[in-house]
Design a protein around this motif. Structure first.
Motif, PDB file in Angstrom:
ATOM      1  N   SER A 190      19.407  29.334 -48.771  1.00  0.00           N
ATOM      2  CA  SER A 190      17.978  29.601 -48.978  1.00  0.00           C
ATOM      3  C   SER A 190      17.386  30.472 -47.883  1.00  0.00           C
ATOM      4  CB  SER A 190      17.202  28.284 -49.042  1.00  0.00           C
ATOM      5  OG  SER A 190      17.676  27.474 -50.081  1.00  0.00           O
ATOM      6  N   ALA A 191      18.190  30.939 -46.914  1.00  0.00           N
ATOM      7  CA  ALA A 191      17.661  31.671 -45.764  1.00  0.00           C
ATOM      8  C   ALA A 191      17.778  33.177 -45.980  1.00  0.00           C
ATOM      9  CB  ALA A 191      18.397  31.259 -44.492  1.00  0.00           C
ATOM     10  N   ASP A 192      16.961  33.947 -45.213  1.00  0.00           N
ATOM     11  CA  ASP A 192      17.095  35.393 -45.176  1.00  0.00           C
ATOM     12  C   ASP A 192      18.297  35.765 -44.316  1.00  0.00           C
ATOM     13  OD1 ASP A 192      14.911  35.712 -46.755  1.00  0.00           O
ATOM     14  OD2 ASP A 192      13.503  35.919 -45.090  1.00  0.00           O
ATOM     15  N   LYS A 193      18.791  36.990 -44.515  1.00  0.00           N
ATOM     16  CA  LYS A 193      19.955  37.434 -43.754  1.00  0.00           C
ATOM     17  C   LYS A 193      19.655  37.507 -42.255  1.00  0.00           C
ATOM     18  CE  LYS A 193      22.182  40.017 -47.471  1.00  0.00           C
ATOM     19  NZ  LYS A 193      22.691  41.330 -47.930  1.00  0.00           N
ATOM     20  N   LYS A 194      18.395  37.789 -41.910  1.00  0.00           N
ATOM     21  CA  LYS A 194      18.048  37.883 -40.486  1.00  0.00           C
ATOM     22  C   LYS A 194      18.162  36.534 -39.780  1.00  0.00           C
ATOM     23  CE  LYS A 194      13.140  37.155 -41.403  1.00  0.00           C
ATOM     24  NZ  LYS A 194      11.771  37.697 -41.281  1.00  0.00           N
ATOM     25  N   ASP A 195      18.170  35.436 -40.535  1.00  0.00           N
ATOM     26  CA  ASP A 195      18.262  34.105 -39.931  1.00  0.00           C
ATOM     27  C   ASP A 195      19.687  33.580 -39.878  1.00  0.00           C
ATOM     28  OD1 ASP A 195      15.507  34.024 -39.614  1.00  0.00           O
ATOM     29  OD2 ASP A 195      15.194  33.215 -41.623  1.00  0.00           O
ATOM     30  N   TYR A 196      20.684  34.332 -40.388  1.00  0.00           N
ATOM     31  CA  TYR A 196      22.056  33.843 -40.407  1.00  0.00           C
ATOM     32  C   TYR A 196      22.563  33.546 -38.998  1.00  0.00           C
ATOM     33  CZ  TYR A 196      22.636  34.973 -45.371  1.00  0.00           C
ATOM     34  OH  TYR A 196      22.521  34.987 -46.737  1.00  0.00           O
ATOM     35  N   GLU A 197      22.292  34.486 -38.059  1.00  0.00           N
ATOM     36  CA  GLU A 197      22.829  34.324 -36.703  1.00  0.00           C
ATOM     37  C   GLU A 197      22.266  33.073 -36.037  1.00  0.00           C
ATOM     38  OE1 GLU A 197      23.114  36.845 -32.509  1.00  0.00           O
ATOM     39  OE2 GLU A 197      22.271  37.765 -34.303  1.00  0.00           O
ATOM     40  N   ARG A 198      20.952  32.826 -36.235  1.00  0.00           N
ATOM     41  CA  ARG A 198      20.336  31.645 -35.629  1.00  0.00           C
ATOM     42  C   ARG A 198      20.923  30.358 -36.195  1.00  0.00           C
ATOM     43  NH1 ARG A 198      16.679  28.435 -37.581  1.00  0.00           N
ATOM     44  NH2 ARG A 198      16.158  29.862 -39.276  1.00  0.00           N
ATOM     45  N   ILE A 199      21.130  30.304 -37.508  1.00  0.00           N
ATOM     46  CA  ILE A 199      21.662  29.083 -38.123  1.00  0.00           C
ATOM     47  C   ILE A 199      23.115  28.862 -37.708  1.00  0.00           C
ATOM     48  CG2 ILE A 199      22.138  27.965 -40.329  1.00  0.00           C
ATOM     49  CD1 ILE A 199      19.782  29.514 -41.502  1.00  0.00           C
ATOM     50  N   CYS A 200      23.905  29.944 -37.612  1.00  0.00           N
ATOM     51  CA  CYS A 200      25.300  29.807 -37.177  1.00  0.00           C
ATOM     52  C   CYS A 200      25.369  29.311 -35.737  1.00  0.00           C
ATOM     53  CB  CYS A 200      26.016  31.142 -37.318  1.00  0.00           C
ATOM     54  SG  CYS A 200      26.350  31.606 -39.029  1.00  0.00           S
ATOM     55  N   ALA A 201      24.488  29.832 -34.873  1.00  0.00           N
ATOM     56  CA  ALA A 201      24.470  29.358 -33.495  1.00  0.00           C
ATOM     57  C   ALA A 201      24.082  27.892 -33.425  1.00  0.00           C
ATOM     58  CB  ALA A 201      23.495  30.200 -32.674  1.00  0.00           C
ATOM     59  N   GLN A 202      23.201  27.451 -34.304  1.00  0.00           N
ATOM     60  CA  GLN A 202      22.760  26.061 -34.306  1.00  0.00           C
ATOM     61  C   GLN A 202      23.894  25.115 -34.685  1.00  0.00           C
ATOM     62  OE1 GLN A 202      19.383  25.446 -36.822  1.00  0.00           O
ATOM     63  NE2 GLN A 202      19.484  23.230 -36.709  1.00  0.00           N
ATOM     64  N   TYR A 203      24.808  25.568 -35.573  1.00  0.00           N
ATOM     65  CA  TYR A 203      25.887  24.701 -36.044  1.00  0.00           C
ATOM     66  C   TYR A 203      27.263  25.110 -35.483  1.00  0.00           C
ATOM     67  CZ  TYR A 203      22.709  22.499 -39.316  1.00  0.00           C
ATOM     68  OH  TYR A 203      21.680  21.792 -39.874  1.00  0.00           O
ATOM     69  N   ASN A 204      27.277  25.954 -34.425  1.00  0.00           N
ATOM     70  CA  ASN A 204      28.525  26.325 -33.737  1.00  0.00           C
ATOM     71  C   ASN A 204      29.527  26.993 -34.675  1.00  0.00           C
ATOM     72  OD1 ASN A 204      27.558  25.236 -31.365  1.00  0.00           O
ATOM     73  ND2 ASN A 204      28.388  23.210 -31.783  1.00  0.00           N
ATOM     74  N   ILE A 205      29.083  27.891 -35.512  1.00  0.00           N
ATOM     75  CA  ILE A 205      29.964  28.614 -36.421  1.00  0.00           C
ATOM     76  C   ILE A 205      30.265  29.979 -35.799  1.00  0.00           C
ATOM     77  CG2 ILE A 205      30.259  29.502 -38.748  1.00  0.00           C
ATOM     78  CD1 ILE A 205      30.108  26.461 -38.509  1.00  0.00           C
ATOM     79  N   THR A 206      31.535  30.265 -35.553  1.00  0.00           N
ATOM     80  CA  THR A 206      31.928  31.532 -34.924  1.00  0.00           C
ATOM     81  C   THR A 206      32.677  32.453 -35.880  1.00  0.00           C
ATOM     82  OG1 THR A 206      33.927  30.465 -34.096  1.00  0.00           O
ATOM     83  CG2 THR A 206      32.017  30.485 -32.644  1.00  0.00           C
ATOM     84  N   ASP A 207      33.276  31.911 -36.921  1.00  0.00           N
ATOM     85  CA  ASP A 207      34.012  32.729 -37.877  1.00  0.00           C
ATOM     86  C   ASP A 207      33.026  33.310 -38.895  1.00  0.00           C
ATOM     87  OD1 ASP A 207      35.808  33.951 -39.473  1.00  0.00           O
ATOM     88  OD2 ASP A 207      36.740  32.125 -40.265  1.00  0.00           O
ATOM     89  N   PHE A 208      32.372  34.410 -38.493  1.00  0.00           N
ATOM     90  CA  PHE A 208      31.317  34.961 -39.338  1.00  0.00           C
ATOM     91  C   PHE A 208      31.889  35.552 -40.632  1.00  0.00           C
ATOM     92  CE2 PHE A 208      29.610  35.300 -34.994  1.00  0.00           C
ATOM     93  CZ  PHE A 208      28.495  34.507 -35.161  1.00  0.00           C
ATOM     94  N   ARG A 209      33.061  36.191 -40.536  1.00  0.00           N
ATOM     95  CA  ARG A 209      33.631  36.799 -41.739  1.00  0.00           C
ATOM     96  C   ARG A 209      33.995  35.730 -42.759  1.00  0.00           C
ATOM     97  NH1 ARG A 209      37.487  41.836 -41.088  1.00  0.00           N
ATOM     98  NH2 ARG A 209      35.637  42.304 -39.877  1.00  0.00           N
ATOM     99  N   GLY A 210      34.656  34.684 -42.288  1.00  0.00           N
ATOM    100  CA  GLY A 210      34.991  33.591 -43.200  1.00  0.00           C
ATOM    101  C   GLY A 210      33.752  32.902 -43.737  1.00  0.00           C
TER     102      GLY A 210
END
Length: 1379
Positions: A190-210
């Motif tokens: 439900s998020a915009d693409k500009k918020d992807y980096e913030r949400i990934c940092a919040q949940y410790n997700i580093t494999d962005f391509r996957g």
């Protein structure tokens, strides 16, 4: 061959501790347990959220976030592999609201790219996790680094080749796949693409391509699910906090089914919401836009909110709340017009921005408002610039859920001279924070700094401890390797000697050789095994073995770690020496307290101190590795166990590392000689003296100083930094700075400050600049103290700015209004007050006032006109009150006027007037005013009605009279009236009650006539009566309004007159607020009892009724309660049933039951929900009886669903060429058609029919019965010639016809004549032979006419005319078409 395993560096454990490796719930986290058994309720540290690796652009902010758990609460520290974490470039922060430990790196640079570790420790264990920071260089440095990487010579070292060989035997370890929280995917969907980096940092997700690949797959799945319930979904806006303390999020969607149910979930739990009423959770729908709101947000409302439609997830958003609180709230500010107003507040947690509200409107930075934030982000300031009266109101500061507010009061400029003129902008400010705010801010800043320093110190201590442990391990490892080499050499030597002895024994042939050989072979095997064990011990178990050797204990089982094998018993042979040492080694002299780094200011003394365990041992001092001895500037002192090195008059060359060595033990520290800016005390004393100059002159300030360069020099005037311009010159050098202010004006008077700063510190010096100028005019308006016939006394306010000098005199001049000349009154002294006794009574005067100081005289201020001896009459007294009335006297009373005219009241005059007269006459004598505020008027006539008024008298005379009193008769007091008669209720509703009564009887001397009535009401639960009307009513009826429905009340009526209130008359019983009891009755004139609805449409049934009290309404369908999807809306007089989208199963009899205390009434309506029927199946034809055909068909699919469905059959033949209905209302699937003529072709159509109409037809094949033709022969006898010619005649005339509408009509007649007559048909005398709507035949004299489909237009007179050469004949009839 055996595998060489690379051992991991481990920290030695304390005696009694173990080191047990545990698996963490988070991949990549290493947990070590220090004890074998953990007490109940306690746990080792662990990470629930680990910091993720970052790749970030140079100059941005980098933040590592971690969340730890454990009991007791673990302490968290940070380390980096290559370098230290210092306070200037790193910030260690703990967010108590989210539980996050953060390592913040603002403005990152390439040298901060490194591997970082986060440690969490408590007394039961520790947890550690590793992360990396990569920096993307930009600009020149990036291009330069790329060029170097291209031109660099890449070489492979021998060590690299060895490492490759070493890693061959290492088995690869499969990485565990970490499980990603489902909440993470819900937010991303439900998020915009500009918020992807913030949400990934919040949940410790580093494999962005996957992550993106899996997200696309989930999006496709989600869109397929949403297509079932939603046609269109767009404009998803995440949840946001509003300024009014609520939160809302919105989306636009088009539902495929308007009756779909919408659900709201918080953290997976459904929460109720209302679509119309503003409750805790609300929904507003405007067209296709849905707005979900959360009113009165509190901390418990934080969480993940999801919207579902019929079980399909549509939208997800996360609500997070800040936790800041106000330590100092904003205060009320009173500002003058065109002055700036300042609101300041202090919050508990640093925030970059808070919300400011002004009169319920959000404020933003702009021309009108300045929004400021301190460097530590604790103090927030709002500046309202150029205040005007319109800016008055309430201003609020909002930080998350917390807020505070205060008033801004703007005082308008009352100077009459500036009326109608644009006022100048003021440079002063009103309000702002007090000293308490700054003090509390410093305390809060100190708390934050203290917490930060504690975390940094802890991290440094842990880093130093880790380094010390690593060094100890390295030393132990080196020592073990050396010892192993010595033992290996000794065994090799012993082996060689044994071989020589063996060879010698063989040569000599001595006995015992057989015994020696096994021993030697056994030793060889042992030596080989020992060498293998030693090599393994050197790689994996040496630190543990050395520790056991130190303790002098037998080796115990070692906890297994990754990459290690169990230690074999043969490793015992490696130990050299006894298990228990034979002697105790004296530790010797050692340092009980080492040196500490010392910072000293250049030119001062520095002292380095350490402490030994013995007083006798001497210490040797070194600087940068060179021994130093006592000199004139260096003192070496031995004081007991203390060893001191004192360096006098420190200079820059004294910087360095100092070391003290005693008995082989060493301690060292650094001496840092600082050279901060310093101002000579004499020069400072000269600088702080105030500088006083006249306006337009120049002012200069000079300061000399010393300190290491480079130094930053800044000059300030009243807190604002001075920059060079035409009037400001600043000279700077390494030893002094000079400020020159040219052509100074009065406005720059104030504090002059110089600030000098270098790498070692900052110093400041403050002076005062006083610019002398002429004073400003005095401030008005003037206050008149006395204005009499002989004196005028007034005062004014001093000038706003006296020009820097004390006021010596005020200079006055006076003008009498009407004259052109001004009279000089001269100097009156420094007091802002004047008394003028040279005045004429009644004259007006105007004054000019100037201020005089040593610097000159101000501009003048002109006063308003002041009149000497002004007459001021008193205001009117209060309305006279009638105290009592008699036939010969009326007593009055009144209150003094609020405006006395500035003098004492001397008395009062009382006037009277008869009712109907315009003439007022004074009651008291003209020369005898009434002193008291009451009077008895005796000049009255019995039975006459009077009114009175009063006027006050002061030294100026009589003032305006008061308003007249109420009319009063001059007669003795009346008796109160009696009880009202026949009190009853005439009407009532749920909110009103109507009463009626008869006026009480009049008895002379007992009870007089009633002049009015009061209605009193008392609720059943209240013991006190209350009056419904404030003033008496004269009518004998009254309606009480505003009653509570179905409440119980007591009612009474009180009659009143001039003699007072009579006795109340109550109703015999209590009254209930409701209409009169009415048995339920339906009021609709025409009530429907049958309704047919098309499936999918909404069904609506409305019944109007009357009943009292309000009835209970029940709806039943086929004698059972209606289903949940049926909506029932009730009011006091009607009830409505709505089926939003009716289906066939909603068919039935709906019954309404209206019931109250009086009775009940019922009514029913049959609702049939159906649709256009589907056509029947194939049609078959069969002839069972000659001249008939049996038509049969398969039933319609809707026959079982609709009990009112029936069939209709139509027929078409080749002669008539029209479709005729031959059967209707058939409830079976067979029909026999009769009158089937041979030679004709027939077709049949079958329709299914219900309440909604006809279906499409099912058509039969063509049916035809062949006609058998017979040969006809006739034998005619011979005839004689004769004349057969005859005139035409009708052998069969036309008959009267009555035909139903839409049926066929046949008319026929028989005509004879020879030659054959010509026949013509007429309708209403119009020929029909050429009209194609009529089928006319003439066969063998039988004339017939067929009307295929009779209509009303075919009614009329029809006639047939037959004519030949011998004559003409006519026959007529009439056709009547029935409806």
């Amino acid at each position: 061959m055996f595998k060489i395993r690379k051992a991991k560096d481990e920290e030695p454990t304390a005696p009694g501790q173990v080191r047990i490796k545990k698996r963490s719930r988070v991949p990549g986290v290493m947990v070590t347990q220090y004890v074998e058994e953990i007490p109940d309720g306690m746990t080792t540290p662990d990470f629930t959220r680990k910091p993720i690796s970052l790749t970030i652009q140079e100059g941005k902010i980098a933040i590592f976030k971690a969340i730890v758990v454990g009991k007791p609460t673990p302490t968290v520290s940070w380390m980096r592999n290559n370098g230290e974490i210092d306070e200037e470039r790193y910030k260690i922060v703990f967010d108590a609201s989210t539980g996050e430990h953060q390592l913040q790196m603002p403005d990152v640079s390439p040298d901060q790219a490194d591997t970082y570790k986060c440690f969490a420790r408590n007394e039961y264990g520790k947890a550690v996790v590793t992360t990396t920071l990569n920096i993307i260089e930009v600009g020149y440095k990036k291009s330069k680094a790329m060029q170097q990487s291209r031109t660099a010579v890449r070489e492979l070292s021998e060590d690299f080749k060895k490492n490759l060989k070493t890693m061959v035997g290492i088995e690869p370890k499969e990485e565990e796949k970490k499980e990603i929280d489902e909440k993470f995917w819900e937010l991303l969907l439900s998020a915009d693409k500009k918020d992807y980096e913030r949400i990934c940092a919040q949940y410790n997700i580093t494999d962005f391509r996957g992550m993106l690949k899996k997200l696309n797959e989930k999006k496709v799945e989600r869109e397929k699910e949403q297509e079932r319930v939603v046609e269109r979904l767009c404009n998803l806006k995440p949840i946001e906090l509003r300024d009014d303390g609520a939160a809302e999020f919105e989306l636009e969607m088009s539902l495929k089914d308007s009756s779909s149910k919408i659900f709201l979930y918080k953290d997976g739990v459904m929460v109720p919401f209302d679509a119309d009423v503003e409750v805790k959770h609300g929904l507003k729908q405007v067209g296709k836009k849905f707005v979900f709101s959360i009113n009165g947000v509190n901390p418990e409302d934080a969480g993940l909110y999801q919207v579902e439609v019929d079980g399909v997830k549509i939208f997800s958003t996360d609500l997070k709340l800040p936790t800041a609180d106000f330590l100092v709230k904003i205060q009320d500010v009173t500002a003058e017009e065109r002055e700036d107003a300042v609101f300041e507040c202090l919050i508990s947690q640093p925030l970059k921005k808070i919300s400011w509200m002004g009169k319920n409107v959000s404020l933003e930075q702009g021309d009108k408002y300045d929004i400021l934030v301190s460097e530590d982000m604790l103090i927030h300031t709002l500046v309202v610039k150029d205040c005007m009266p319109l800016d008055k109101g309430i201003y609020a500061a909002v930080a998350g859920l917390k807020s505070c507010n205060a008033w801004l009061i703007v005082e308008a400029d009352k100077d009459p001279n500036s009326a109608g003129k644009k006022k100048a902008r003021k440079t002063t400010r009103a309000g702002g924070g007090s000293e308490d705010l700054l003090r509390i801010a410093e305390e809060q800043r100190a708390i934050v700094e203290k917490e930060r320093e504690a975390l940094i110190a802890k991290a440094k201590a842990e880093a130093e401890a880790a380094a010390a442990v690593a060094a100890a391990l390295a030393a132990e490892k080196a020592e073990a390797e050396a010892k192993a080499r010595e033992e290996a050499e000794a065994r090799a030597k012993a082996k060689a000697e044994a071989k020589k002895a063996k060879a010698k024994a063989k040569a000599e042939g001595k006995e015992g050789t057989d015994n020696a050989e096994p021993t030697t072979e056994e030793e060889d095997e042992d030596v080989d095994e020992e060498e293998e064990d030693v090599q393994e011990g050197e790689k994996a178990g040496e630190p543990k073995k050395k520790e056991q050797g130190k303790e002098g204990e037998a080796p115990t089982k070692v906890a297994e770690t990754e990459g290690e094998e169990p230690v074999q018993e043969k490793r015992k042979r490696v130990r050299a020496g006894p298990l228990v040492p034979d002697t105790v080694i004296d530790p010797g002299v050692y340092f009980t307290s080492g040196l500490s780094d010392v910072n000293a200011i250049i030119g001062t003394d520095a002292e380095l101190v350490c402490r030994l365990s013995s007083e006798e041992c001497d210490g040797v001092w070194y600087k940068d590795g060179k021994e130093i001895t006592a000199t004139e500037n260096i003192c070496i002192i031995k004081d007991g166990t203390y060893r001191k090195l004192i360096i006098k008059n420190c200079q820059e060359e004294d910087n360095g590392k100092y070391k003290c060595e005693a008995d082989g033990r060493k301690t060292e520290a650094a001496l840092i000689v600082e050279d901060p800016p310093r101002i000579n005390a004499d020069d400072l004393a000269e600088f702080i003296k105030p500088v006083t100059i006249k306006t337009g002159k120049d002012a200069a300030f000079k300061v000399t100083f010393v300190g290491r360069e480079p130094m930053k020099i800044q000059w300030y005037n009243e807190g604002e930094e001075l920059l060079e311009d035409t009037h400001t010159k600043i000279e700077k050098s390494s030893s002094h700075s000079r400020l020159l202010l040219a052509k100074c004006q009065r406005k720059i008077s104030g504090e002059i400050k110089i600030k000098i700063k270098n790498e070692f510190g900052t110093t400041e010096a403050i002076s005062q600049l006083i610019v002398l100028d002429k004073p400003t005019p005095p401030l008005g308006p003037v206050d008149i103290i006395e204005s009499s016939a002989t004196c005028i006394e007034f005062k004014w306010r001093p000038p706003k700015d006296a020009g820097g000098s004390p006021i010596t005199d005020y200079i006055l001049e006076r003008q009498q209004i009407g004259r052109n000349s001004w009279k000089k009154l001269g100097k009156i002294g420094p007091e802002a007050k004047y008394r003028d006794i040279d005045v004429d009574h009644g004259r007006k005067y105007c004054y000019h006032i100037r201020v005089e100081t040593d610097q000159g005289t101000s501009e003048m201020m002109e006063t308003d006109d002041i009149q000497a001896g002004t007459k001021a009459y008193p205001g009117p007294p209060s309305t006279p009150k009638i105290v009592s009335a008699f036939k010969d006297c009326i007593n009055l009373a009144w209150s003094a006027p609020s405006n006395t005219g500035g003098t004492n009241i001397l008395g009062y005059n009382v006037e009277k007037r008869k009712n109907g007269s315009n003439l007022w006459s004074q009651v008291n004598p003209h020369d005898e005013p009434i002193k008291a505020r009451e009077y008895a008027v005796k000049d009255v006539v019995e039975g006459i009605e009077y009114e009175f008024r009063v006027s006050a008298i002061n030294i100026s005379g009589a003032g305006e009279p008061s308003t007249p009193s109420e009319f009063v008769f001059a007669r003795d007091p009346k008796k109160p009236p009696g009880k009202v008669i026949d009190l009853k209720v005439t009407d009532s509703t749920y909110t009103t009650l109507s009463l009626g009564w008869t006026k009480p009887m009049e008895e002379e001397g007992v009870q007089d006539e009633a002049k009015g009535y009061f209605v009193e009401l008392r609720p059943a639960e209240n013991p006190e009566w209350g009056r419904c009307n404030s003033s008496a009513i004269i009518v004998t009826s009254y309606t009480i309004m505003g009653l509570k429905s179905m409440a119980m009340y007591w009612v009474r009526v009180v009659a009143t007159n001039e003699g007072g209130d009579g006795e109340p008359q109550e109703l015999d019983n209590y009254i209930i607020a409701m209409p009169p009891p009415v048995r339920p009755r339906f009021t609709d004139k025409k009530m429907k009892n049958f309704m047919v609805m098309r499936a999918g449409n909404s069904a609506r049934v409305n019944f109007n009724f009357e009943a009292s009290p309000i009835p209970d309404i029940t709806w039943l369908k086929d004698d059972v309660p209606v289903a949940k999807h049926v909506t029932v809306s009730n009011s006091d007089t009607s009830s409505q049933l709505i089926i939003p989208s009716a289906e066939r199963h909603d068919t039935g009899i709906y019954t309404i039951i209206v019931k109250n205390l009086v009775g009940q009434e019922t009514s029913s309506v049959e609702i049939r929900v159906t649709d256009e029927p589907k056509p029947p199946g194939p049609v078959e034809l069969e002839e069972n009886v000659s001249g008939t055909v049996t038509v049969s068909w398969s039933p319609s699919p809707d026959e079982k669903k609709d009990d009112r469905l029936h069939y209709m059959v139509t027929k078409h033949d080749s002669v008539k060429r029209t479709w005729q209905t031959v059967a209707h209302h058939l409830f079976n699937n067979k029909f026999t058609a009769i009158n089937i003529m041979p030679g004709r072709q027939y077709k049949f159509r079958v329709y299914a029919k219900n309440d909604m109409g006809l279906s499409k037809p099912s058509e039969s094949p063509t049916w035809e019965v062949k006609r058998k033709k017979e040969t006809f022969s006739l034998m005619l006898p011979e005839t004689k010639d004769c004349n057969f010619e005859t005139p035409p005649s009708f052998s069969v005339p036309l008959k009267m016809r009555n035909s139903p509408e839409s049926y066929e009509c046949y008319m026929s007649c028989a005509v004879t004549g020879n030659p054959r007559p010509h026949v013509t048909w007429y309708r209403n005398n119009v020929s029909l032979n050429t009209n194609t709507n009529y089928y006319i035949t003439n066969t063998c004299g039988v004339c017939s006419m067929v009307i295929l489909k009779v209509g009303s237009k075919d009614s009329g007179d029809y006639s047939v005319i037959a004519e030949n050469a011998l004559g003409r004949v006519e026959c007529s009839t009439k056709l009547v078409v029935k409806d």
